[in-house]
Design a protein around this motif. Structure first.
Motif, short mmCIF file in Angstrom:
data_model
loop_
_atom_site.label_atom_id
_atom_site.label_comp_id
_atom_site.label_asym_id
_atom_site.label_seq_id
_atom_site.Cartn_x
_atom_site.Cartn_y
_atom_site.Cartn_z
N PHE A 56 0.83 -1.20 0.00
CA PHE A 56 0.00 0.00 0.00
C PHE A 56 0.87 1.25 0.00
N PHE A 57 1.84 1.31 0.90
CA PHE A 57 2.65 2.53 1.02
C PHE A 57 3.63 2.69 -0.13
N ILE A 58 4.15 1.59 -0.67
CA ILE A 58 5.04 1.69 -1.83
C ILE A 58 4.28 2.21 -3.04
N GLN A 59 3.07 1.70 -3.24
CA GLN A 59 2.25 2.19 -4.35
C GLN A 59 1.85 3.65 -4.14
N PHE A 60 1.49 3.99 -2.92
CA PHE A 60 0.97 5.31 -2.59
C PHE A 60 2.05 6.40 -2.64
N LEU A 61 3.25 6.07 -2.17
CA LEU A 61 4.26 7.11 -1.93
C LEU A 61 5.46 7.06 -2.86
N THR A 62 5.48 6.13 -3.81
CA THR A 62 6.60 6.07 -4.76
C THR A 62 6.09 5.77 -6.16
N LYS A 63 6.98 5.87 -7.11
CA LYS A 63 6.67 5.49 -8.50
C LYS A 63 7.75 4.52 -8.97
N PRO A 64 7.52 3.80 -10.06
CA PRO A 64 8.53 2.86 -10.56
C PRO A 64 9.89 3.52 -10.73
N GLY A 65 10.93 2.80 -10.29
CA GLY A 65 12.29 3.32 -10.37
C GLY A 65 12.74 4.05 -9.12
N ASP A 66 11.80 4.40 -8.21
CA ASP A 66 12.16 5.07 -6.96
C ASP A 66 12.87 4.09 -6.03
N VAL A 67 13.49 4.64 -4.98
CA VAL A 67 14.28 3.84 -4.04
C VAL A 67 13.50 3.65 -2.75
N VAL A 68 13.33 2.38 -2.36
CA VAL A 68 12.62 2.00 -1.14
C VAL A 68 13.60 1.29 -0.22
N VAL A 69 13.57 1.61 1.07
CA VAL A 69 14.46 1.00 2.05
C VAL A 69 13.66 0.49 3.23
N ASP A 70 14.02 -0.70 3.72
CA ASP A 70 13.48 -1.22 4.98
C ASP A 70 14.66 -1.42 5.91
N ILE A 71 14.69 -0.71 7.02
CA ILE A 71 15.86 -0.75 7.91
C ILE A 71 15.76 -1.85 8.97
N PHE A 72 14.61 -2.51 9.07
CA PHE A 72 14.45 -3.68 9.94
C PHE A 72 13.73 -4.74 9.12
N SER A 73 14.42 -5.36 8.19
CA SER A 73 13.72 -6.08 7.12
C SER A 73 13.22 -7.47 7.51
N GLY A 74 13.78 -8.11 8.54
CA GLY A 74 13.27 -9.41 8.95
C GLY A 74 13.28 -10.43 7.82
N SER A 75 12.11 -10.84 7.38
CA SER A 75 12.01 -11.80 6.27
C SER A 75 11.93 -11.11 4.92
N ASN A 76 12.11 -9.79 4.90
CA ASN A 76 12.23 -8.99 3.67
C ASN A 76 10.98 -9.01 2.80
N THR A 77 9.83 -8.89 3.42
CA THR A 77 8.59 -8.76 2.64
C THR A 77 8.60 -7.48 1.82
N ALA A 78 9.06 -6.38 2.44
CA ALA A 78 9.05 -5.09 1.74
C ALA A 78 9.94 -5.14 0.50
N GLY A 79 11.11 -5.78 0.61
CA GLY A 79 11.99 -5.89 -0.55
C GLY A 79 11.37 -6.69 -1.67
N MET A 80 10.69 -7.78 -1.32
CA MET A 80 10.03 -8.60 -2.33
C MET A 80 8.95 -7.80 -3.05
N VAL A 81 8.15 -7.05 -2.28
CA VAL A 81 7.08 -6.24 -2.89
C VAL A 81 7.68 -5.17 -3.78
N ALA A 82 8.73 -4.50 -3.30
CA ALA A 82 9.38 -3.47 -4.11
C ALA A 82 9.93 -4.04 -5.40
N GLU A 83 10.49 -5.24 -5.34
CA GLU A 83 11.02 -5.90 -6.54
C GLU A 83 9.92 -6.08 -7.57
N GLN A 84 8.79 -6.57 -7.13
CA GLN A 84 7.70 -6.86 -8.06
C GLN A 84 6.99 -5.61 -8.55
N LEU A 85 7.14 -4.51 -7.79
CA LEU A 85 6.54 -3.25 -8.22
C LEU A 85 7.52 -2.38 -9.00
#
Length: 435
Positions: free
Chosen positions: A255-284
């Protein structure tokens, strides 16, 4: 120059021993997030979306801070994050609620975090969100289940901080489907309402009948955290590896990656755990960097990037990620192709054996038919029985080999689909076109 800048000015300064695995769009790193944030250039990040360890009374396996020290501890990361955010960038933090130790009254640290970030770090509170997770278990047991003097806590607070008053955001990217009533209204606005004043004195005009592509979402995000059949958990179960105990549901960072960024933008998760955010960013189609203190959790998160991969193949990449950087999808494709070649060779061998077994059975049947004496007939029957057993076993092996080939083909196709062909997006970068 970092391999993910694709010809642009370098955004990062990470060492090889910090990198766990890389993808066409991102990098999973391990280490202290404060140190890793130093590896990012000033004003190079569009969004930091994260769920830090919560300030709980009981210590968890993934590490969490005491309530008394939590606000100052988290503020360190907020200060470091502000340097790397672009003027239009956002910091989104999921903060769980908690009770005071030994008391059925709430701890106030989520609100102290808010005041600290706004009053001292000079962030802006763009908006507060509330994550409603109906799958949350009743807690704490003492107040909810035993004494039954409090209700189930089902909401997390999410602070959307911005570096300036005007962060990048586009509600059109996160519109919800219209309700059935709204769909009917759009077909014939005049039939369903008349221009009038509501009791609140807000005017209802014909413009409410405009089709804007969907309804604007509320700041209450209904996202059940019921992950059970994801590729990550499937592989962890099949390999008997303990998964990360506190996982982001994919719909939340999405939701937040779609809402607050556009393709090619840089997204960071500083406490990534199982890296769900990275996976979503990859696919978006966003560039991403994920930081995780635990090397083991960081390496295990590679499972999210190996769709339909057989467990034994995924385990090889996980073990390698514990020792050195794994380059995805190349290394996964190499192992996938090797598995595909082996499956094809196995099927060829099984088919050859089936053909040989059929010929042996045919010969044994002819021998049985031509046998004259009792002794030769008895021997021929035994030979025929053995040939039949061989024929049945060969048929089973063919079925197994065909299934193995189908599995290998599906894994290869899933890998190709996950890392879709790259296309050019409006800002001139190359990324996966998904929108």
């Amino acid at each position: 120059m970092d391999e993910h800048t694709r010809g642009e000015e370098a955004l990062t300064n990470f060492t090889d021993d910090q990198k766990v695995y890389t993808t066409p769009n991102g990098t999973q790193l391990h280490g202290d997030s404060l140190e890793l944030l130093e590896g990012l250039e000033d004003e190079s990040v569009d969004l930091i979306v994260t769920s830090p360890p919560f300030a709980l009374q009981r210590k968890k396996a993934y590490g969490n801070e005491d309530q008394e020290a939590y606000v100052d501890w988290l503020a360190q990361f907020g200060e470091a994050a502000k340097r790397v955010l672009k003027p239009t960038g956002s910091l989104v933090i999921d903060i769980g609620n908690a009770y005071r130790k030994g008391s059925p009254t709430r701890a106030l640290y989520p609100y102290r975090v808010l005041l600290k970030f706004v009053d001292e770090l000079e962030y802006h509170l763009a908006e507060e969100f509330f994550w409603y997770n109906p799958a949350k278990l009743p807690s704490p047991l003492e107040w909810v289940n035993k004494r039954r003097i409090r209700v189930k806590d089902a909401v997390n607070t999410i602070w959307w901080f911005s570096k300036t008053e005007w962060p990048q955001a586009d509600v059109n990217k996160v519109l919800l489907p219209y309700s059935e009533n709204m769909e009917r209204l759009l077909k014939d606005p005049e039939k369903y309402y008349k221009t009038t004043l509501r009791p609140s004195e807000h005017a209802i005009s014909k413009h409410f009948g405009n089709n804007n592509g969907g309804s604007i979402p509320p700041n209450l995000l209904h996202v059940p955290n019921t992950e059970s059949n994801s590729n990550y958990l499937r592989l962890c179960r099949e390999l008997s590896i303990k998964s990360h105990p506190a996982r982001f549901p994919a719909k939340l960072p999405e939701f937040f990656i779609q809402f607050l960024t556009k393709p090619g933008d840089v997204v960071v998760d500083i406490f990534s755990g199982s890296n769900t955010a990275g996976m979503v960013a990859e696919q978006l189609g966003r560039k991403w960097y994920s930081f995780e203190l635990s090397h083991d959790y960081a390496a295990l998160s590679i499972m999210r990037f190996l769709p339909s991969m057989p467990p034994e193949t995924a385990h090889k990449l996980y073990q390698k990620a514990l020792q050195e950087t794994v380059a995805l999808p190349d290394e996964a494709r190499h192992l996938s192709q090797a598995a595909l070649d082996a499956a094809e060779a196995g099927l060829d061998i099984a088919l050859e054996e089936r053909e040989a077994a059929n010929q042996a059975w045919g010969a044994a049947a002819d021998q049985t038919h031509d046998s004259k004496s009792f002794d030769s007939s008895e021997h021929a029957e035994k030979t025929l029985a053995l040939a039949k057993e061989r024929r049945v076993a060969a048929e089973k092996e063919v079925k197994k080999a065909k299934q193995a080939l189908t599995t290998a083909q599906a894994a290869s196709a899933a890998l190709d689909a996950f890392y879709a062909p790259e296309t050019v997006v409006p800002n001139g970068d190359t990324s996966t076109e998904v929108e």
